[in-house]
Scaffold this active site. Structure first.
Site, PDB file in Angstrom:
ATOM      1  N   GLU A  79      64.490  61.254  78.549  1.00  0.00           N
ATOM      2  CA  GLU A  79      64.676  60.597  77.248  1.00  0.00           C
ATOM      3  C   GLU A  79      65.970  61.061  76.573  1.00  0.00           C
ATOM      4  O   GLU A  79      66.686  60.249  75.971  1.00  0.00           O
ATOM      5  CB  GLU A  79      63.461  60.883  76.353  1.00  0.00           C
ATOM      6  CG  GLU A  79      62.199  60.194  76.863  1.00  0.00           C
ATOM      7  CD  GLU A  79      60.944  60.530  76.080  1.00  0.00           C
ATOM      8  OE1 GLU A  79      59.923  59.861  76.281  1.00  0.00           O
ATOM      9  OE2 GLU A  79      60.967  61.484  75.270  1.00  0.00           O
ATOM     10  N   HIS A 116      57.569  58.979  67.925  1.00  0.00           N
ATOM     11  CA  HIS A 116      57.372  59.244  69.338  1.00  0.00           C
ATOM     12  C   HIS A 116      57.715  60.711  69.576  1.00  0.00           C
ATOM     13  O   HIS A 116      58.626  61.238  68.945  1.00  0.00           O
ATOM     14  CB  HIS A 116      58.315  58.363  70.165  1.00  0.00           C
ATOM     15  CG  HIS A 116      58.490  58.855  71.573  1.00  0.00           C
ATOM     16  ND1 HIS A 116      57.672  58.456  72.601  1.00  0.00           N
ATOM     17  CD2 HIS A 116      59.363  59.758  72.100  1.00  0.00           C
ATOM     18  CE1 HIS A 116      58.048  59.076  73.703  1.00  0.00           C
ATOM     19  NE2 HIS A 116      59.064  59.878  73.442  1.00  0.00           N
ATOM     20  N   TYR A 130      59.532  53.231  78.391  1.00  0.00           N
ATOM     21  CA  TYR A 130      58.095  52.963  78.495  1.00  0.00           C
ATOM     22  C   TYR A 130      57.728  52.421  79.878  1.00  0.00           C
ATOM     23  O   TYR A 130      56.791  51.628  79.994  1.00  0.00           O
ATOM     24  CB  TYR A 130      57.676  51.966  77.415  1.00  0.00           C
ATOM     25  CG  TYR A 130      57.655  52.536  76.002  1.00  0.00           C
ATOM     26  CD1 TYR A 130      56.922  53.694  75.702  1.00  0.00           C
ATOM     27  CD2 TYR A 130      58.337  51.913  74.959  1.00  0.00           C
ATOM     28  CE1 TYR A 130      56.897  54.217  74.409  1.00  0.00           C
ATOM     29  CE2 TYR A 130      58.304  52.430  73.666  1.00  0.00           C
ATOM     30  CZ  TYR A 130      57.587  53.580  73.401  1.00  0.00           C
ATOM     31  OH  TYR A 130      57.550  54.089  72.114  1.00  0.00           O
ATOM     32  N   LYS A 173      60.072  55.906  64.507  1.00  0.00           N
ATOM     33  CA  LYS A 173      59.969  54.505  64.934  1.00  0.00           C
ATOM     34  C   LYS A 173      60.282  53.569  63.761  1.00  0.00           C
ATOM     35  O   LYS A 173      60.374  54.014  62.613  1.00  0.00           O
ATOM     36  CB  LYS A 173      58.553  54.267  65.469  1.00  0.00           C
ATOM     37  CG  LYS A 173      58.228  55.057  66.751  1.00  0.00           C
ATOM     38  CD  LYS A 173      56.800  54.753  67.201  1.00  0.00           C
ATOM     39  CE  LYS A 173      56.492  55.426  68.528  1.00  0.00           C
ATOM     40  NZ  LYS A 173      55.112  55.097  68.979  1.00  0.00           N
ATOM     41  N   ASN A 193      52.606  54.025  64.651  1.00  0.00           N
ATOM     42  CA  ASN A 193      52.189  55.433  64.493  1.00  0.00           C
ATOM     43  C   ASN A 193      53.374  56.356  64.208  1.00  0.00           C
ATOM     44  O   ASN A 193      53.353  57.531  64.547  1.00  0.00           O
ATOM     45  CB  ASN A 193      51.359  55.883  65.702  1.00  0.00           C
ATOM     46  CG  ASN A 193      52.097  55.707  67.016  1.00  0.00           C
ATOM     47  OD1 ASN A 193      53.290  55.420  67.019  1.00  0.00           O
ATOM     48  ND2 ASN A 193      51.405  55.894  68.122  1.00  0.00           N
TER      49      ASN A 193
HETATM   50  P1  CMP Z   1      53.280  56.483  71.858  1.00  0.00           P
HETATM   51  O1  CMP Z   1      51.995  57.117  72.304  1.00  0.00           O
HETATM   52  O2  CMP Z   1      54.328  57.291  71.218  1.00  0.00           O
HETATM   53  O3  CMP Z   1      53.923  55.688  73.099  1.00  0.00           O
HETATM   54  C1  CMP Z   1      53.391  54.464  73.523  1.00  0.00           C
HETATM   55  C2  CMP Z   1      53.268  53.567  72.321  1.00  0.00           C
HETATM   56  O4  CMP Z   1      52.669  52.323  72.564  1.00  0.00           O
HETATM   57  C3  CMP Z   1      52.320  54.226  71.305  1.00  0.00           C
HETATM   58  O5  CMP Z   1      52.915  55.357  70.778  1.00  0.00           O
HETATM   59  C4  CMP Z   1      52.086  53.080  70.355  1.00  0.00           C
HETATM   60  O6  CMP Z   1      53.177  52.844  69.472  1.00  0.00           O
HETATM   61  C5  CMP Z   1      51.989  51.943  71.376  1.00  0.00           C
HETATM   62  N1  CMP Z   1      50.587  51.699  71.762  1.00  0.00           N
HETATM   63  C6  CMP Z   1      49.755  52.497  72.460  1.00  0.00           C
HETATM   64  N2  CMP Z   1      48.556  51.926  72.630  1.00  0.00           N
HETATM   65  C7  CMP Z   1      48.632  50.724  72.035  1.00  0.00           C
HETATM   66  C8  CMP Z   1      47.721  49.647  71.868  1.00  0.00           C
HETATM   67  N3  CMP Z   1      46.488  49.701  72.393  1.00  0.00           N
HETATM   68  N4  CMP Z   1      48.143  48.574  71.204  1.00  0.00           N
HETATM   69  C9  CMP Z   1      49.378  48.509  70.714  1.00  0.00           C
HETATM   70  N5  CMP Z   1      50.295  49.498  70.831  1.00  0.00           N
HETATM   71  C10 CMP Z   1      49.928  50.594  71.476  1.00  0.00           C
END
Ligand code: CMP
Length: 155
Positions: A126, A115, A49, A9, A112
């Site tokens: 994807e 993905h 998403y 990311k 984070n």
């Molecule tokens: P991922 O689980 O890969 O896919 C969905 C993404 O949304 C997640 O990683 C985070 O980058 C983002 N995400 C998930 N929960 C939250 C949250 N509560 N607030 C902001 N971003 C989020």
């Protein structure tokens, strides 16, 4: 063999962790069959998403995912989807297990780093959203016999 899509990311690209992410999956024994840097668009993100479209963080998530280019990695291996999810760690990175990519390198729920495809079906969707046929390489990885039993390679 299963395939799975990993995205480094925007925060992972900014922090210089592209090589680290690829290195971990290569060392595990996964086969790299596609690799590209791209800028994500609203069109891709709305499909990517779709399951998050009603969440409060969806707008911010799209802005973040478009903020810098990402690196898309296509990997192949036995049970690749579950294996890569385990190596990735949970969404809230500061709670992710040490030894996972998020656990070792990230602190945030949004930033984070990577993905990883959630299911085999989602991985296929994807893959098609990011990679064209010409961008996928079915090369002969010579050390698969040292990574898997012959039975596992056939199964
Ligand atoms: P991922 O689980 O890969 O896919 C969905 C993404 O949304 C997640 O990683 C985070 O980058 C983002 N995400 C998930 N929960 C939250 C949250 N509560 N607030 C902001 N971003 C989020």
């Amino acid at each position: 063999m299963e395939i799975s899509v990993v995205l480094v990311k925007p925060d992972g690209v900014q922090r210089g962790l592209i090589g680290e992410v690829i290195h971990r999956f290569e060392r595990k024994g996964l086969k790299l069959i596609g690799l590209k840097m791209i800028s994500l668009t609203d069109g891709i993100l709305e499909q990517w998403y779709a399951h998050h479209k009603d969440k409060s963080f969806f707008g911010g998530l799209k802005t973040y995912m478009k903020s810098y280019p990402i690196v898309a990695i296509l990997l192949e291996g036995k049970d690749a989807v579950a294996t890569i999810r385990k190596m990735t760690g949970i969404t809230k990175a500061r709670d992710a297990e040490p030894g996972t990519i998020r656990g070792d390198f990230a602190m945030s729920q949004q930033y984070n780093l990577i993905h990883a495809s959630e299911t085999v079906e989602i991985a296929k969707k994807e893959k098609d959203l990011i990679f064209s046929r010409e961008e996928i390489f079915e090369w002969d990885k010579k050390d698969l016999q040292n990574i898997y039993l012959e039975d596992e390679l056939r199964g």
